[in-house]
Design an enzyme around this catalytic site. Structure first.
Site, short mmCIF file in Angstrom:
data_model
loop_
_atom_site.label_atom_id
_atom_site.label_comp_id
_atom_site.label_asym_id
_atom_site.label_seq_id
_atom_site.Cartn_x
_atom_site.Cartn_y
_atom_site.Cartn_z
N ASP A 51 1.00 -1.06 0.08
CA ASP A 51 0.13 0.01 0.04
C ASP A 51 1.07 0.77 0.18
O ASP A 51 2.06 1.21 -0.03
CB ASP A 51 -0.76 0.36 0.62
CG ASP A 51 -2.35 -1.16 1.51
OD1 ASP A 51 -2.24 -1.39 0.40
OD2 ASP A 51 -2.22 -1.36 2.05
N TYR A 111 7.01 -10.34 6.41
CA TYR A 111 6.74 -8.30 6.70
C TYR A 111 7.38 -8.04 8.02
O TYR A 111 7.04 -8.99 8.84
CB TYR A 111 5.13 -8.36 6.54
CG TYR A 111 4.85 -8.02 5.51
CD1 TYR A 111 4.77 -7.01 4.62
CD2 TYR A 111 4.16 -9.10 4.65
CE1 TYR A 111 4.29 -6.71 3.40
CE2 TYR A 111 3.65 -8.98 3.89
CZ TYR A 111 3.36 -7.39 3.10
OH TYR A 111 3.31 -7.52 1.54
#
Length: 256
Positions: A51, A111
């Site tokens: 994003d 992540y």
């Protein structure tokens, strides 16, 4: 011939990975640079879609070339790095099988999300400053239970085009992160690994775990949020600037 690029980028200057009209994206920047070097329109497919503002310590992307690039690999990488600017770094060019796919062949992705409790002018662009303390022991105890969860609907962005919200986690843990050299105390990093991730999933998971660490949510309440399969029940999404796509894992068989 098909190639993988291994790259990294700082998310702040971009409106995410995905190509979009009237906005600067990582994918768009790469495609423009490759098209210039190869002198033909060149499509780039990434391992995922980060994003806006989200960083990548390691991202992979594939593209096809009508000419062999291995004979001038160093010059190619030098030219590509120059055209992509200072916020994108291309580390390697890897020949792969013609049917290799940067997104669908990935076995897992990891992540990292960074939190600091020490306010400094050097950490804030890459870590989320949280005043006070959090109960990381409790957060870790509950995070470990995520590995037994399959349906992550409660942590997914609403109205996405995904066909399933099933993910398989192999790691979810908070641990100490390296101290930034220019001031500040040690940070905490949340490491999460799965075969796939839903949109906004990591930031929603972290936000809900932080609510737990602040004592505003019970362990049982956390599990009820998961069972509800309702994004409105989970915590707020944490800021994207402290999130990094840390690594992507592929089978050795796709590389030549």
């Amino acid at each position: 011939m098909r190639y993988f690029l291994r790259l990294a980028y700082r998310g702040a200057p971009f409106h995410g990975w995905q190509l979009q009209p009237n906005a600067v994206s990582v994918q768009g920047t790469l495609q423009q640079a490759l098209s210039t070097i190869l002198r033909r329109e060149t499509e780039v497919v990434g391992a995922g879609r980060t994003d806006a503002g989200v960083n990548a310590s390691e991202m992979f992307a594939h593209f096809d070339s009508e000419v062999s690039l291995l004979t001038w690999k160093e010059g190619f990488l030098r030219s590509l790095n120059h055209l992509c600017g200072k916020d994108i770094a291309i580390y390697d060019l890897l020949p792969v099988r013609d049917d290799a796919h940067a997104r669908f062949d990935a076995l897992s992705r990891t992540y990292h999300y960074y939190i600091t409790h020490s306010k400094t002018p050097f950490q804030y662009p890459l870590a989320w400053y949280v005043p006070g303390t959090l109960d990381y022991e409790r957060m870790n105890r509950t995070a470990a239970r995520l590995k037994d969860v399959e349906d992550f609907t409660s942590f997914s962005k609403l109205h996405t085009d995904t066909k399933t919200n099933i993910c398989h986690l192999t790691e979810a843990v908070w641990k100490s992160a390296p101290i930034f050299e220019m001031g500040g105390e040690s940070m905490m990093v949340f490491e999460i690994t799965a075969n796939r991730f839903l949109r906004n999933m990591v930031r929603a998971v972290v936000g809900t775990l932080v609510e737990l660490g602040r004592g505003k949510l019970s362990d049982e309440g956390f599990m009820r949020i998961i069972e509800a399969k309702d994004r409105c029940r989970a915590g707020d999404s944490v800021p994207g600037h402290a999130l990094f796509l840390h690594s992507v894992n592929y089978p050795d068989s796709i590389f030549i």
